[in-house]
Scaffold this active site. Structure first.
Site, short mmCIF file in Angstrom:
data_model
loop_
_atom_site.label_atom_id
_atom_site.label_comp_id
_atom_site.label_asym_id
_atom_site.label_seq_id
_atom_site.Cartn_x
_atom_site.Cartn_y
_atom_site.Cartn_z
N ASP A 1 -2.48 -2.88 8.76
CA ASP A 1 -2.08 -2.75 7.38
C ASP A 1 -3.37 -2.45 6.60
O ASP A 1 -4.47 -2.77 7.07
CB ASP A 1 -1.43 -4.06 6.91
CG ASP A 1 -1.01 -4.02 5.46
OD1 ASP A 1 -0.41 -3.01 5.04
OD2 ASP A 1 -1.27 -5.00 4.74
N ASP B 1 -4.08 -2.73 2.62
CA ASP B 1 -4.42 -3.66 1.54
C ASP B 1 -4.33 -5.11 2.03
O ASP B 1 -3.29 -5.55 2.51
CB ASP B 1 -3.49 -3.46 0.34
CG ASP B 1 -3.58 -2.04 -0.21
OD1 ASP B 1 -4.66 -1.43 -0.13
OD2 ASP B 1 -2.56 -1.54 -0.73
N ASN C 1 2.52 0.36 3.52
CA ASN C 1 3.55 0.57 2.50
C ASN C 1 2.83 0.91 1.20
O ASN C 1 1.88 0.23 0.82
CB ASN C 1 4.39 -0.70 2.28
CG ASN C 1 5.36 -0.97 3.41
OD1 ASN C 1 5.60 -0.15 4.27
ND2 ASN C 1 5.93 -2.17 3.40
N GLN C 2 3.31 1.94 0.52
CA GLN C 2 2.72 2.34 -0.76
C GLN C 2 3.82 2.55 -1.79
O GLN C 2 4.08 3.67 -2.25
CB GLN C 2 1.86 3.60 -0.57
CG GLN C 2 0.62 3.36 0.25
CD GLN C 2 -0.35 2.40 -0.42
OE1 GLN C 2 -0.56 2.46 -1.62
NE2 GLN C 2 -0.96 1.52 0.37
N CYS D 1 10.82 3.75 7.45
CA CYS D 1 9.36 3.65 7.58
C CYS D 1 8.78 2.46 6.80
O CYS D 1 7.69 2.01 7.13
CB CYS D 1 8.69 4.94 7.16
SG CYS D 1 9.06 5.54 5.50
N ASP E 1 -1.22 -8.88 6.82
CA ASP E 1 -1.43 -10.08 6.01
C ASP E 1 -0.13 -10.66 5.48
O ASP E 1 -0.16 -11.59 4.68
CB ASP E 1 -2.40 -9.78 4.85
CG ASP E 1 -1.82 -8.82 3.83
OD1 ASP E 1 -1.04 -7.93 4.20
OD2 ASP E 1 -2.15 -8.97 2.63
N LYS E 2 1.00 -10.11 5.94
CA LYS E 2 2.28 -10.65 5.47
C LYS E 2 3.35 -10.50 6.54
O LYS E 2 3.21 -9.74 7.50
CB LYS E 2 2.70 -10.03 4.15
CG LYS E 2 2.72 -8.54 4.11
CD LYS E 2 2.83 -8.04 2.67
CE LYS E 2 2.52 -6.58 2.55
NZ LYS E 2 1.22 -6.17 3.01
#
Length: 179
Positions: free
Chosen positions: A9, A11, A52-53, A102, A129-130
């Site tokens: 990932d 961020d 993811n954005q 996606c 991180d999640k």
């Protein structure tokens, strides 16, 4: 022959998650992240960013903004002997556009990367991180999933699902065996 990869990932794993990071001035590598990526490359892994954005779907920034930042990040890493093998992103958000396969926790980005880069998912790792990151890895068939404490607050669910939890990407990179 299929290769092992580290799916990352962005961020909260590679850079500080300050919320919808879309400009170079807002992008700050986390302490130890570049050293971690260098070490993972030396250990023989492909490095694949899967991010993811949803800020694109929400209209906070454009896909061009994302691509410009991504190109800067990629060159910044290349200048430090880290060549990313793939960068995949999901510009969607369920409340602001089409349903997709996606957006993590869906496995689409990982499955696309596996097909295009000939990755052996069973010998690869997903680092996030999640919980959505961990679920994406599991849903794609990635055997090893890792949470790091440098982004979002970790949930009990995520910690139960993850194979391991590390303080940061560098701690993981030091612990992971060579590919």
């Amino acid at each position: 022959m299929a290769k092992s990869a580290i799916f990352l990932d962005r961020d909260g794993v590679i850079n500080e998650d300050t919320g919808y990071v879309s400009q170079v001035d807002d992008f700050h590598f986390l302490p130890g992240a570049i050293e971690a990526l260098q070490l993972l490359k030396k250990k023989g892994y492909l490095l694949v960013v899967v991010t993811n954005q949803s800020g694109i779907a929400r209209g906070y920034f454009s896909e061009d903004d994302f691509m410009n930042l991504t190109e800067w990040m990629d060159w910044s890493l290349a200048d430090r002997d880290v060549d990313l093998d793939g960068i995949y992103f999901c510009p969607h958000h369920p409340d602001h556009g089409p349903t997709c396969d996606c957006r993590k926790p869906e496995p689409g980005m990982l499955l696309s990367a596996a097909k295009e880069l000939k990755i052996d998912l069973a010998s690869s790792w997903m680092v996030g991180d999640k919980t959505a990151d961990i679920r994406a890895g599991i849903n794609a068939g990635v055997k090893n999933t890792v949470l790091v404490r440098t982004g979002k607050a970790l949930s009990d669910e995520g910690m139960k699902l993850a194979s391991a939890v590390y303080d940061d990407l560098l701690a993981f990179a030091k612990a992971v065996p060579a590919a």
